[in-house]
Design a protein around this motif. Sequence first.
Motif, PDB file in Angstrom:
ATOM      1  N   TYR A   1       0.808  -1.216   0.000  1.00 23.78           N
ATOM      2  CA  TYR A   1       0.000   0.000   0.000  1.00 23.78           C
ATOM      3  C   TYR A   1       0.845   1.271   0.000  1.00 23.78           C
ATOM      4  CZ  TYR A   1      -4.124  -2.876   0.751  1.00 23.78           C
ATOM      5  OH  TYR A   1      -5.132  -3.794   0.588  1.00 23.78           O
ATOM      6  N   GLN A   2       2.130   1.147   0.269  1.00 26.05           N
ATOM      7  CA  GLN A   2       3.007   2.313   0.150  1.00 26.05           C
ATOM      8  C   GLN A   2       3.170   2.731  -1.311  1.00 26.05           C
ATOM      9  OE1 GLN A   2       6.771   1.575   2.043  1.00 26.05           O
ATOM     10  NE2 GLN A   2       5.850   1.116   4.040  1.00 26.05           N
ATOM     11  N   PHE A   3       2.936   1.783  -2.215  1.00 23.89           N
ATOM     12  CA  PHE A   3       3.146   2.058  -3.638  1.00 23.89           C
ATOM     13  C   PHE A   3       1.859   2.056  -4.454  1.00 23.89           C
ATOM     14  CE2 PHE A   3       7.018   0.195  -1.941  1.00 23.89           C
ATOM     15  CZ  PHE A   3       7.984   1.075  -2.394  1.00 23.89           C
ATOM     16  N   PHE A   4       0.878   1.254  -4.055  1.00 24.06           N
ATOM     17  CA  PHE A   4      -0.372   1.144  -4.802  1.00 24.06           C
ATOM     18  C   PHE A   4      -1.555   1.157  -3.836  1.00 24.06           C
ATOM     19  CE2 PHE A   4       2.802  -1.170  -7.370  1.00 24.06           C
ATOM     20  CZ  PHE A   4       2.719  -0.438  -8.556  1.00 24.06           C
ATOM     21  N   PRO A   5      -2.577   1.969  -4.113  1.00 20.24           N
ATOM     22  CA  PRO A   5      -3.706   2.043  -3.185  1.00 20.24           C
ATOM     23  C   PRO A   5      -4.649   0.857  -3.264  1.00 20.24           C
ATOM     24  CG  PRO A   5      -4.082   3.487  -5.059  1.00 20.24           C
ATOM     25  CD  PRO A   5      -2.680   2.957  -5.191  1.00 20.24           C
ATOM     26  N   ASN A   6      -4.678   0.152  -4.409  1.00 16.97           N
ATOM     27  CA  ASN A   6      -5.617  -0.958  -4.567  1.00 16.97           C
ATOM     28  C   ASN A   6      -5.197  -1.842  -5.741  1.00 16.97           C
ATOM     29  OD1 ASN A   6      -6.524   0.454  -6.955  1.00 16.97           O
ATOM     30  ND2 ASN A   6      -7.806   1.701  -5.624  1.00 16.97           N
ATOM     31  N   LYS A   7      -5.976  -2.875  -5.964  1.00 20.69           N
ATOM     32  CA  LYS A   7      -5.676  -3.849  -7.026  1.00 20.69           C
ATOM     33  C   LYS A   7      -5.769  -3.218  -8.413  1.00 20.69           C
ATOM     34  CE  LYS A   7      -8.897  -6.831  -7.959  1.00 20.69           C
ATOM     35  NZ  LYS A   7      -9.829  -7.982  -7.922  1.00 20.69           N
ATOM     36  N   GLU A   8      -6.756  -2.368  -8.608  1.00 22.24           N
ATOM     37  CA  GLU A   8      -6.927  -1.745  -9.921  1.00 22.24           C
ATOM     38  C   GLU A   8      -5.727  -0.888 -10.294  1.00 22.24           C
ATOM     39  OE1 GLU A   8      -9.774   1.511 -12.181  1.00 22.24           O
ATOM     40  OE2 GLU A   8     -10.588   0.417 -10.474  1.00 22.24           O
ATOM     41  N   ALA A   9      -5.179  -0.161  -9.330  1.00 19.46           N
ATOM     42  CA  ALA A   9      -4.005   0.677  -9.603  1.00 19.46           C
ATOM     43  C   ALA A   9      -2.828  -0.181 -10.055  1.00 19.46           C
ATOM     44  CB  ALA A   9      -3.632   1.480  -8.358  1.00 19.46           C
ATOM     45  N   ILE A  10      -2.677  -1.350  -9.449  1.00 17.18           N
ATOM     46  CA  ILE A  10      -1.605  -2.261  -9.862  1.00 17.18           C
ATOM     47  C   ILE A  10      -1.846  -2.727 -11.295  1.00 17.18           C
ATOM     48  CG2 ILE A  10      -0.459  -4.455  -9.382  1.00 17.18           C
ATOM     49  CD1 ILE A  10      -1.285  -4.127  -6.461  1.00 17.18           C
ATOM     50  N   ALA A  11      -3.090  -3.112 -11.599  1.00 14.30           N
ATOM     51  CA  ALA A  11      -3.420  -3.596 -12.939  1.00 14.30           C
ATOM     52  C   ALA A  11      -3.199  -2.514 -13.982  1.00 14.30           C
ATOM     53  CB  ALA A  11      -4.867  -4.084 -12.980  1.00 14.30           C
ATOM     54  N   VAL A  12      -3.569  -1.282 -13.666  1.00 12.79           N
ATOM     55  CA  VAL A  12      -3.395  -0.171 -14.608  1.00 12.79           C
ATOM     56  C   VAL A  12      -1.913   0.077 -14.869  1.00 12.79           C
ATOM     57  CG1 VAL A  12      -3.687   2.322 -14.906  1.00 12.79           C
ATOM     58  CG2 VAL A  12      -5.589   0.931 -14.082  1.00 12.79           C
ATOM     59  N   HIS A  13      -1.111   0.089 -13.803  1.00 14.14           N
ATOM     60  CA  HIS A  13       0.336   0.311 -13.953  1.00 14.14           C
ATOM     61  C   HIS A  13       0.960  -0.807 -14.781  1.00 14.14           C
ATOM     62  CE1 HIS A  13       4.039   2.315 -12.166  1.00 14.14           C
ATOM     63  NE2 HIS A  13       4.524   1.333 -12.903  1.00 14.14           N
ATOM     64  N   LEU A  14       0.619  -2.031 -14.453  1.00 10.30           N
ATOM     65  CA  LEU A  14       1.152  -3.174 -15.195  1.00 10.30           C
ATOM     66  C   LEU A  14       0.664  -3.143 -16.642  1.00 10.30           C
ATOM     67  CD1 LEU A  14       2.665  -5.880 -15.262  1.00 10.30           C
ATOM     68  CD2 LEU A  14       0.565  -6.977 -14.438  1.00 10.30           C
ATOM     69  N   GLY A  15      -0.628  -2.843 -16.844  1.00 14.86           N
ATOM     70  CA  GLY A  15      -1.175  -2.788 -18.187  1.00 14.86           C
ATOM     71  C   GLY A  15      -0.518  -1.718 -19.034  1.00 14.86           C
ATOM     72  N   ASP A  16      -0.241  -0.548 -18.451  1.00 16.24           N
ATOM     73  CA  ASP A  16       0.419   0.532 -19.190  1.00 16.24           C
ATOM     74  C   ASP A  16       1.801   0.103 -19.663  1.00 16.24           C
ATOM     75  OD1 ASP A  16      -1.724   2.200 -18.902  1.00 16.24           O
ATOM     76  OD2 ASP A  16      -0.888   3.348 -17.234  1.00 16.24           O
ATOM     77  N   GLU A  17       2.543  -0.556 -18.777  1.00 22.74           N
ATOM     78  CA  GLU A  17       3.891  -1.003 -19.138  1.00 22.74           C
ATOM     79  C   GLU A  17       3.836  -2.050 -20.247  1.00 22.74           C
ATOM     80  OE1 GLU A  17       7.942  -1.767 -19.366  1.00 22.74           O
ATOM     81  OE2 GLU A  17       6.833  -0.053 -18.581  1.00 22.74           O
ATOM     82  N   LEU A  18       2.934  -3.009 -20.114  1.00 19.78           N
ATOM     83  CA  LEU A  18       2.829  -4.056 -21.129  1.00 19.78           C
ATOM     84  C   LEU A  18       2.308  -3.501 -22.450  1.00 19.78           C
ATOM     85  CD1 LEU A  18       1.422  -6.976 -18.949  1.00 19.78           C
ATOM     86  CD2 LEU A  18       3.730  -6.768 -19.899  1.00 19.78           C
ATOM     87  N   LEU A  19       1.402  -2.542 -22.393  1.00 18.98           N
ATOM     88  CA  LEU A  19       0.893  -1.920 -23.623  1.00 18.98           C
ATOM     89  C   LEU A  19       2.000  -1.196 -24.365  1.00 18.98           C
ATOM     90  CD1 LEU A  19      -2.620  -0.494 -22.678  1.00 18.98           C
ATOM     91  CD2 LEU A  19      -2.101  -1.976 -24.621  1.00 18.98           C
ATOM     92  N   ARG A  20       2.841  -0.499 -23.637  1.00 18.89           N
ATOM     93  CA  ARG A  20       3.960   0.196 -24.281  1.00 18.89           C
ATOM     94  C   ARG A  20       4.856  -0.788 -25.011  1.00 18.89           C
ATOM     95  NH1 ARG A  20       9.012   0.695 -23.422  1.00 18.89           N
ATOM     96  NH2 ARG A  20       8.928  -0.386 -21.415  1.00 18.89           N
ATOM     97  N   ARG A  21       5.168  -1.884 -24.354  1.00 23.68           N
ATOM     98  CA  ARG A  21       6.026  -2.895 -24.986  1.00 23.68           C
ATOM     99  C   ARG A  21       5.311  -3.582 -26.136  1.00 23.68           C
ATOM    100  NH1 ARG A  21       7.482  -5.992 -19.621  1.00 23.68           N
ATOM    101  NH2 ARG A  21       8.160  -7.611 -21.083  1.00 23.68           N
ATOM    102  N   ALA A  22       4.001  -3.782 -26.002  1.00 24.11           N
ATOM    103  CA  ALA A  22       3.233  -4.418 -27.078  1.00 24.11           C
ATOM    104  C   ALA A  22       3.203  -3.541 -28.321  1.00 24.11           C
ATOM    105  CB  ALA A  22       1.808  -4.721 -26.612  1.00 24.11           C
TER     106      ALA A  22
END
Length: 239
Positions: free
Chosen positions: A86-107
Amino acid sequence: MPERPQAENAAKAPKATKSTAAGMTTGKTAERAAEKAAAPRRQARGERRIAQLLDAAASVFCRTGYAAASTNAIAREAEVSPGTLYQFFPNKEAIAVHLGDELLRRARDMHGQAFLPENLDKPLPELLDAVLDPVIAFNCENPAFWALMHGSGIPGITQEREELHSGLLERVQGILRTFCPDGSPEELTRVSGMVLGIFKAALDLILASEGAERAAYVAELKTVLLRYLEPMLAASHPH
């Protein structure tokens, strides 16, 4: 006579005060320098922790799906406490969005390599290899990308998922338009949608298998697309 030492002490007092102030200033300067030097180390540790949490989230999303995943499960996978997460992400959706953004950039970078203009000069079997191989390899190396982009219940990346689909549809239409310049927009849209539908259905099977079985599914996908597209291309180039 007794007052003289007091005068001397009074004269010396400002000097002591100036010396003390100088020492305090030097101490504060050194403290600020130390804090400045430590900042990059803290930033690097924070970036490593974020990467650790994203890797853990990718594993959990692939194993359970987004809907069933939890921040506690992600923290356990990362071997950290929920408080650290929780020091880095407030919830599960925030983690998914961050991960999705990174993977989308690489895709998107990968799609740029797969859909190179020079690939259009290749015969259809080689064109399918040139386009499909990097796309399939990326998804096999990043299974969380498929889980996030084609799953459901992730409000934070709905728009990105739609943009990804539209972008791929336009790229496939561009290829078909080159091979079938006389095809109507409606026909090209319909065939492009079918190609993507076939690809997505096959990718589910490809990601669920490994080794020789995975290679066999990849070969089957290429065979299906080749047999589906060849008549259309032959009709556009009868000679």
